[in-house]
Design a protein around this motif. Structure first.
Motif, PDB file in Angstrom:
ATOM      1  N   ALA A   1       0.843  -1.194   0.000  1.00 41.22           N
ATOM      2  CA  ALA A   1       0.000   0.000   0.000  1.00 41.22           C
ATOM      3  C   ALA A   1       0.878   1.243   0.000  1.00 41.22           C
ATOM      4  CB  ALA A   1      -0.911   0.008   1.226  1.00 41.22           C
ATOM      5  N   VAL A   2       0.544   2.208  -0.832  1.00 39.18           N
ATOM      6  CA  VAL A   2       1.239   3.490  -0.864  1.00 39.18           C
ATOM      7  C   VAL A   2       0.196   4.596  -0.752  1.00 39.18           C
ATOM      8  CG1 VAL A   2       3.169   2.630  -2.240  1.00 39.18           C
ATOM      9  CG2 VAL A   2       1.187   3.601  -3.392  1.00 39.18           C
ATOM     10  N   ARG A   3       0.636   5.742  -0.303  1.00 36.34           N
ATOM     11  CA  ARG A   3      -0.246   6.899  -0.178  1.00 36.34           C
ATOM     12  C   ARG A   3       0.536   8.167  -0.391  1.00 36.34           C
ATOM     13  NH1 ARG A   3       1.305   9.245   4.481  1.00 36.34           N
ATOM     14  NH2 ARG A   3       1.700   8.015   6.381  1.00 36.34           N
ATOM     15  N   SER A   4      -0.180   9.294  -0.430  1.00 30.90           N
ATOM     16  CA  SER A   4       0.467  10.598  -0.476  1.00 30.90           C
ATOM     17  C   SER A   4       0.928  10.978   0.928  1.00 30.90           C
ATOM     18  CB  SER A   4      -0.503  11.648  -1.014  1.00 30.90           C
ATOM     19  OG  SER A   4      -0.875  11.364  -2.347  1.00 30.90           O
ATOM     20  N   PRO A   5       1.861  11.912   1.033  1.00 32.49           N
ATOM     21  CA  PRO A   5       2.327  12.329   2.365  1.00 32.49           C
ATOM     22  C   PRO A   5       1.194  12.950   3.185  1.00 32.49           C
ATOM     23  CG  PRO A   5       3.849  13.062   0.657  1.00 32.49           C
ATOM     24  CD  PRO A   5       2.627  12.573  -0.048  1.00 32.49           C
ATOM     25  N   LEU A   6       1.275  12.753   4.493  1.00 32.52           N
ATOM     26  CA  LEU A   6       0.370  13.377   5.448  1.00 32.52           C
ATOM     27  C   LEU A   6       1.137  14.385   6.293  1.00 32.52           C
ATOM     28  CD1 LEU A   6      -1.555  10.205   6.700  1.00 32.52           C
ATOM     29  CD2 LEU A   6      -2.291  11.859   4.961  1.00 32.52           C
ATOM     30  N   PRO A   7       0.467  15.374   6.858  1.00 34.29           N
ATOM     31  CA  PRO A   7       1.177  16.376   7.680  1.00 34.29           C
ATOM     32  C   PRO A   7       1.997  15.759   8.806  1.00 34.29           C
ATOM     33  CG  PRO A   7      -1.036  17.139   7.190  1.00 34.29           C
ATOM     34  CD  PRO A   7      -0.960  15.730   6.679  1.00 34.29           C
ATOM     35  N   ASP A   8       1.485  14.696   9.439  1.00 32.52           N
ATOM     36  CA  ASP A   8       2.211  14.084  10.551  1.00 32.52           C
ATOM     37  C   ASP A   8       3.517  13.424  10.122  1.00 32.52           C
ATOM     38  OD1 ASP A   8       0.293  14.888  12.309  1.00 32.52           O
ATOM     39  OD2 ASP A   8      -0.693  12.933  12.490  1.00 32.52           O
ATOM     40  N   ASP A   9       3.671  13.136   8.827  1.00 36.73           N
ATOM     41  CA  ASP A   9       4.897  12.482   8.360  1.00 36.73           C
ATOM     42  C   ASP A   9       6.129  13.330   8.614  1.00 36.73           C
ATOM     43  OD1 ASP A   9       3.418  10.314   7.514  1.00 36.73           O
ATOM     44  OD2 ASP A   9       3.315  10.982   5.421  1.00 36.73           O
ATOM     45  N   ALA A  10       5.950  14.650   8.676  1.00 39.70           N
ATOM     46  CA  ALA A  10       7.091  15.548   8.900  1.00 39.70           C
ATOM     47  C   ALA A  10       7.700  15.349  10.287  1.00 39.70           C
ATOM     48  CB  ALA A  10       6.661  17.000   8.723  1.00 39.70           C
ATOM     49  N   HIS A  11       6.963  14.735  11.196  1.00 43.94           N
ATOM     50  CA  HIS A  11       7.443  14.536  12.564  1.00 43.94           C
ATOM     51  C   HIS A  11       7.836  13.085  12.818  1.00 43.94           C
ATOM     52  CE1 HIS A  11       5.831  18.530  13.192  1.00 43.94           C
ATOM     53  NE2 HIS A  11       4.637  18.114  12.782  1.00 43.94           N
ATOM     54  N   ARG A  12       7.859  12.274  11.767  1.00 43.82           N
ATOM     55  CA  ARG A  12       8.212  10.871  11.914  1.00 43.82           C
ATOM     56  C   ARG A  12       9.576  10.597  11.271  1.00 43.82           C
ATOM     57  NH1 ARG A  12       2.223   8.937   9.975  1.00 43.82           N
ATOM     58  NH2 ARG A  12       1.252   8.827  12.043  1.00 43.82           N
ATOM     59  N   LEU A  13      10.151   9.491  11.660  1.00 43.99           N
ATOM     60  CA  LEU A  13      11.381   9.043  11.015  1.00 43.99           C
ATOM     61  C   LEU A  13      11.041   8.627   9.594  1.00 43.99           C
ATOM     62  CD1 LEU A  13      14.396   8.299  11.251  1.00 43.99           C
ATOM     63  CD2 LEU A  13      13.667   6.052  12.093  1.00 43.99           C
ATOM     64  N   ALA A  14      11.726   9.234   8.624  1.00 40.48           N
ATOM     65  CA  ALA A  14      11.416   8.977   7.215  1.00 40.48           C
ATOM     66  C   ALA A  14      12.699   8.713   6.448  1.00 40.48           C
ATOM     67  CB  ALA A  14      10.675  10.164   6.606  1.00 40.48           C
ATOM     68  N   PHE A  15      12.615   7.866   5.401  1.00 37.33           N
ATOM     69  CA  PHE A  15      13.752   7.539   4.548  1.00 37.33           C
ATOM     70  C   PHE A  15      13.373   7.765   3.101  1.00 37.33           C
ATOM     71  CE2 PHE A  15      13.234   3.815   7.565  1.00 37.33           C
ATOM     72  CZ  PHE A  15      13.875   4.445   8.630  1.00 37.33           C
ATOM     73  N   PHE A  16      14.298   8.349   2.347  1.00 37.51           N
ATOM     74  CA  PHE A  16      14.133   8.439   0.894  1.00 37.51           C
ATOM     75  C   PHE A  16      14.586   7.122   0.287  1.00 37.51           C
ATOM     76  CE2 PHE A  16      16.160   9.731  -3.249  1.00 37.51           C
ATOM     77  CZ  PHE A  16      14.965   9.869  -3.943  1.00 37.51           C
ATOM     78  N   LEU A  17      13.706   6.494  -0.489  1.00 36.51           N
ATOM     79  CA  LEU A  17      13.998   5.187  -1.058  1.00 36.51           C
ATOM     80  C   LEU A  17      14.433   5.232  -2.515  1.00 36.51           C
ATOM     81  CD1 LEU A  17      10.981   3.203   0.441  1.00 36.51           C
ATOM     82  CD2 LEU A  17      13.313   3.329   1.327  1.00 36.51           C
ATOM     83  N   GLY A  18      14.283   6.379  -3.153  1.00 29.56           N
ATOM     84  CA  GLY A  18      14.661   6.502  -4.550  1.00 29.56           C
ATOM     85  C   GLY A  18      13.475   6.886  -5.415  1.00 29.56           C
ATOM     86  N   GLU A  19      13.691   6.821  -6.727  1.00 32.23           N
ATOM     87  CA  GLU A  19      12.655   7.193  -7.690  1.00 32.23           C
ATOM     88  C   GLU A  19      12.358   6.016  -8.609  1.00 32.23           C
ATOM     89  OE1 GLU A  19      14.235  10.596  -9.670  1.00 32.23           O
ATOM     90  OE2 GLU A  19      13.336  11.989  -8.244  1.00 32.23           O
ATOM     91  N   ASP A  20      11.126   6.007  -9.115  1.00 29.92           N
ATOM     92  CA  ASP A  20      10.706   4.947 -10.017  1.00 29.92           C
ATOM     93  C   ASP A  20       9.693   5.543 -10.978  1.00 29.92           C
ATOM     94  OD1 ASP A  20      10.442   2.525 -11.197  1.00 29.92           O
ATOM     95  OD2 ASP A  20       9.525   1.506  -9.500  1.00 29.92           O
TER      96      ASP A  20
END
Length: 288
Positions: free
Chosen positions: A27-46
């Motif tokens: 499952a994928v989704r668009s970013p949510l406002p709370d994501d800015a306060h979570r640990l996040a990783f850039f996985l690349g582009e496709d």
């Protein structure tokens, strides 16, 4: 900023699980406002995913879509089908399996490296989750991967050596494996591990393949080796038992449910299948 772009695709990891859709994709989704306060990783582009319809000018390059992973909490799990990598990995596409594996490995590393190994001060994630920086001395720390060897040992009768770790349940057998020690080549690690675990000497160590194994942060390097001795002397601290199997004996053990096979996502199963000449799943479905 990718978290501010609605075209960014986000996957969520909750307690080592990700949501798997009915069609077998993550499952994928668009970013949510709370994501800015979570640990996040850039996985690349496709290329664009099926849920995104990019508009590109005639003659231009196809739009690339950025993928991020965020580490959520139990409230993010919802009511979907949340599965671990061990459970879902063998059924996912190469892309989704890579997304899950990378996310799991990075999450494990961040959880274990929240303090600087030099001075003990807290570290913070930077560079889209791919480093941690010490808040006191500014030193940078990078994700680590611990190499481990895993080996299918065969003797002159073409029997396969399988062992049961002391921590495993009855009937669970796999090929032998162990971590590479400082100063060792992979081949030397194979020879040492086999001798230490079961007292067997091996030669003709041949590379077969490799696999990321984020449990918590390893890479498994697979080999085949030929035994020059066959008398088994298991290390009783680490090994509960060890046995030689002919192909007929292994098939019979599968048929009678006397043996548990390694996980379907594990290179261990691939090494066994390479020796066996059949996929284990096919044998389990065959009429005997």
């Amino acid at each position: 900023m990718l978290l501010a772009d609605s075209a960014t695709r986000v996957v969520v990891l909750v307690a080592e699980s990700m949501e798997v859709l009915p069609d077998g994709t993550l499952a994928v989704r668009s970013p949510l406002p709370d994501d800015a306060h979570r640990l996040a990783f850039f996985l690349g582009e496709d290329g664009a995913d099926p849920g995104h319809d990019p508009t590109t000018a005639a003659g231009s390059e196809p739009e690339r879509v950025a993928y991020l992973a965020v580490v959520g909490d139990p409230t993010d799990a919802g009511h979907g089908d949340w599965q671990t990598l061990r459970a879902a990995g063998s059924d996912l596409s190469d892309r989704d399996a890579g997304v899950f594996t990378t996310t799991q490995a990075l999450a494990n590393w961040h959880a274990a490296h929240q303090f600087c190994p030099r001075c003990g001060a807290p570290t913070v994630p930077e560079q889209a989750g791919w480093i941690r920086r010490c808040t006191r001395d500014g030193s940078e720390h990078y994700p680590r991967t611990d190499p481990a060897v895993i080996v299918a040992v065969v003797d002159d009768q073409d029997r396969l050596l399988l062992g049961r770790n002391a921590q495993w349940p009855e009937g669970r057998f796999s090929v032998l494996a162990g971590f590479v020690e400082p100063g060792e080549s992979f081949e030397a690690a194979v020879m040492r591990e086999v001798e230490e675990e079961v007292g067997i000497l091996v030669t003709d160590v041949t590379f077969l393949g490799n696999q990321p194994w984020p449990f918590p942060s390893s890479a498994m390097i697979g080999f085949r080796a030929r035994a020059t001795t066959t008398s088994l002397h298991p290390d009783r601290v680490e090994m509960a038992e060890a046995r030689w199997f002919s192909r007929d004996e292994y098939r019979a053990a599968l048929k009678n449910n006397d043996i548990r096979t390694p996980s379907g996502i594990s290179i261990a199963q691939r090494l066994i299948e390479d020796w066996l000449g059949h996929r284990i799943a096919d044998l389990a479905q065959a009429s005997w």
